[in-house]
Motif scaffolding. Structure first.
Motif, PDB file in Angstrom:
ATOM      1  N   SER A  68       0.812  -1.215   0.000  1.00 60.66           N
ATOM      2  CA  SER A  68       0.000   0.000   0.000  1.00 60.66           C
ATOM      3  C   SER A  68       0.846   1.267   0.000  1.00 60.66           C
ATOM      4  O   SER A  68       0.416   2.299  -0.532  1.00 60.66           O
ATOM      5  CB  SER A  68      -0.931   0.007   1.222  1.00 60.66           C
ATOM      6  OG  SER A  68      -0.190   0.049   2.427  1.00 60.66           O
TER       7      SER A  68
ATOM      8  N   PHE B 246       1.468   2.982  -4.311  1.00 55.98           N
ATOM      9  CA  PHE B 246       0.741   4.228  -4.577  1.00 55.98           C
ATOM     10  C   PHE B 246       1.667   5.427  -4.392  1.00 55.98           C
ATOM     11  O   PHE B 246       2.225   5.645  -3.321  1.00 55.98           O
ATOM     12  CB  PHE B 246      -0.480   4.338  -3.658  1.00 55.98           C
ATOM     13  CG  PHE B 246      -1.460   3.216  -3.841  1.00 55.98           C
ATOM     14  CD1 PHE B 246      -2.300   3.180  -4.942  1.00 55.98           C
ATOM     15  CD2 PHE B 246      -1.532   2.194  -2.921  1.00 55.98           C
ATOM     16  CE1 PHE B 246      -3.198   2.143  -5.117  1.00 55.98           C
ATOM     17  CE2 PHE B 246      -2.431   1.148  -3.080  1.00 55.98           C
ATOM     18  CZ  PHE B 246      -3.259   1.124  -4.194  1.00 55.98           C
TER      19      PHE B 246
ATOM     20  N   ALA C 154      -6.526   1.819   0.298  1.00 55.18           N
ATOM     21  CA  ALA C 154      -5.538   1.030  -0.434  1.00 55.18           C
ATOM     22  C   ALA C 154      -5.802  -0.460  -0.274  1.00 55.18           C
ATOM     23  O   ALA C 154      -5.623  -1.245  -1.216  1.00 55.18           O
ATOM     24  CB  ALA C 154      -4.129   1.376   0.058  1.00 55.18           C
TER      25      ALA C 154
ATOM     26  N   ILE D 193      -4.798  -3.147  -8.399  1.00 53.68           N
ATOM     27  CA  ILE D 193      -3.433  -2.624  -8.543  1.00 53.68           C
ATOM     28  C   ILE D 193      -2.777  -3.106  -9.830  1.00 53.68           C
ATOM     29  O   ILE D 193      -1.744  -2.581 -10.242  1.00 53.68           O
ATOM     30  CB  ILE D 193      -2.550  -3.030  -7.335  1.00 53.68           C
ATOM     31  CG1 ILE D 193      -2.479  -4.557  -7.199  1.00 53.68           C
ATOM     32  CG2 ILE D 193      -3.049  -2.394  -6.063  1.00 53.68           C
ATOM     33  CD1 ILE D 193      -1.492  -5.013  -6.159  1.00 53.68           C
TER      34      ILE D 193
ATOM     35  N   SER E 165      -2.651   2.306 -11.907  1.00 54.12           N
ATOM     36  CA  SER E 165      -3.283   2.090 -10.599  1.00 54.12           C
ATOM     37  C   SER E 165      -2.530   2.787  -9.480  1.00 54.12           C
ATOM     38  O   SER E 165      -3.096   3.085  -8.428  1.00 54.12           O
ATOM     39  CB  SER E 165      -3.377   0.611 -10.295  1.00 54.12           C
ATOM     40  OG  SER E 165      -2.083   0.023 -10.240  1.00 54.12           O
ATOM     41  N   SER E 166      -1.234   3.072  -9.710  1.00 54.62           N
ATOM     42  CA  SER E 166      -0.457   3.745  -8.672  1.00 54.62           C
ATOM     43  C   SER E 166      -0.852   5.205  -8.496  1.00 54.62           C
ATOM     44  O   SER E 166      -0.453   5.840  -7.525  1.00 54.62           O
ATOM     45  CB  SER E 166       1.037   3.666  -8.987  1.00 54.62           C
ATOM     46  OG  SER E 166       1.308   4.266 -10.253  1.00 54.62           O
TER      47      SER E 166
ATOM     48  N   TYR F 238      -5.223   7.323  -6.218  1.00 54.82           N
ATOM     49  CA  TYR F 238      -5.557   8.293  -5.153  1.00 54.82           C
ATOM     50  C   TYR F 238      -5.739   9.678  -5.729  1.00 54.82           C
ATOM     51  O   TYR F 238      -4.994  10.116  -6.565  1.00 54.82           O
ATOM     52  CB  TYR F 238      -4.443   8.304  -4.096  1.00 54.82           C
ATOM     53  CG  TYR F 238      -4.571   7.214  -3.100  1.00 54.82           C
ATOM     54  CD1 TYR F 238      -5.489   7.302  -2.068  1.00 54.82           C
ATOM     55  CD2 TYR F 238      -3.765   6.086  -3.184  1.00 54.82           C
ATOM     56  CE1 TYR F 238      -5.606   6.275  -1.123  1.00 54.82           C
ATOM     57  CE2 TYR F 238      -3.863   5.078  -2.241  1.00 54.82           C
ATOM     58  CZ  TYR F 238      -4.784   5.179  -1.215  1.00 54.82           C
ATOM     59  OH  TYR F 238      -4.893   4.171  -0.298  1.00 54.82           O
TER      60      TYR F 238
END
Length: 292
Positions: free
Chosen positions: A53, A57, A274, A283, A288-289, A292
């Motif tokens: 997590s 990210f 996450a 992910i 996907s990173s 947020y």
């Protein structure tokens, strides 16, 4: 359910020269090993989730989170290599892993223990600077500084462990039951100073200072809210947010990391978010990173 008292047996049943051990009923061993397996799985996969997590990210790449990431790696390695042997040794009370792995186990266990203590101390100092000197923290505590601190911390743990083992000796026992580390004169005091007294003294001082500053901030926000409400009440009768909610937000944002990164991470909304993304395998989707 009532269990019978354990009886005395041998670590190696076919060898009467081996050490003695207490032998329990099969049900007792089943319950103990189930508990140990669950504990190991929680440690391994819980810390693995923290590692993923934070590392995956991009928005989670902050100095504080990098310290948490490194701590989670140390706890993950403990759960993978040290905890299984330790728990088996506690249940069986016999060493079944040979002389060579006895040395590896002792060295790795000491290395990771020192590293975890060093991480917890550094995290407390990080939070102390962030709370008590936020302008210095935002300008000087960068990702590169944090990464360098992490490298130094692991090198310190490695050197300390090497010196400690160099001035100690390991005994496996004549009947191959034991894997015990013995220190020479004064080595126990030195280890106690550097792994307990000094680290925990630093943490207590940091926490105490954080508490004082947080309390001071709470009073300042209380005065600000009261002034704001007194001004706005003359212009409007609309009810405002309570002081209690503001104080809760301060404590959540300013309280230090817990010793265990899993316990710490679950208190944060970003980790829960996450976690949902990871468990849904999102992910693996493109970009996907940057979700947020």
């Amino acid at each position: 359910m009532e269990f019978k008292k354990p009886h005395v047996g041998y670590c190696f049943p076919n060898n009467n020269a081996s050490c003695y051990k207490l032998i329990y009923e099969t049900d007792v061993y089943v319950y103990l090993y189930i508990f140990c397996i669950l504990l190991i799985l929680v440690t391994i996969f819980g810390n693995l989730l923290v590692i993923i997590s934070i590392s995956h990210f991009v928005q989670r790449h902050t100095p504080t989170n990098f310290l948490l990431l490194s701590l989670a790696v140390a706890d993950f390695l403990v759960g993978l290599f040290v905890m299984p042997i330790t728990l088996i040794l506690q249940i069986e009370t016999c060493w079944y892993f040979g002389v060579i792995y006895c040395y590896v186990f002792v060295a790795l266990g000491n290395l990771l223990s020192v590293a975890i203590i060093a991480h917890v101390v550094l995290i407390s100092i990080d939070r102390y600077i962030a709370v008590c000197n936020p302008f210095f923290y935002s300008s000087k505590i960068t990702l590169n500084v944090t990464k360098l601190s992490i490298v130094v911390m692991w090198l310190y743990s490695l050197v300390f462990t090497f010196l400690f083992l160099y001035f100690s000796y390991i005994e496996t026992g004549v009947c191959e039951q034991f894997c015990i580390l013995y220190g020479y004169e004064y080595s126990g005091f030195v280890v106690l100073m550097f792994t307990f007294i000094i680290p925990y003294s630093l943490m207590i001082c940091s926490y105490a200072r954080i508490f004082i500053v947080a309390k001071r901030h709470s009073k300042a926000i209380k005065c600000l809210i009261e002034k704001t409400q007194s001004v706005e009440s003359s212009n409007s009768n609309t009810p405002k947010a309570s002081e209690t909610k503001q104080n809760a937000l301060i404590w959540v944002s300013e309280v230090n990391f817990g010793v265990n990164p899993i316990i710490y991470a679950f208190f944060y909304p970003w980790f829960r978010k996450a976690l949902k993304i990871i468990l849904r395998f999102k992910i693996f989707s493109p970009a996907s990173s940057f979700i947020y």
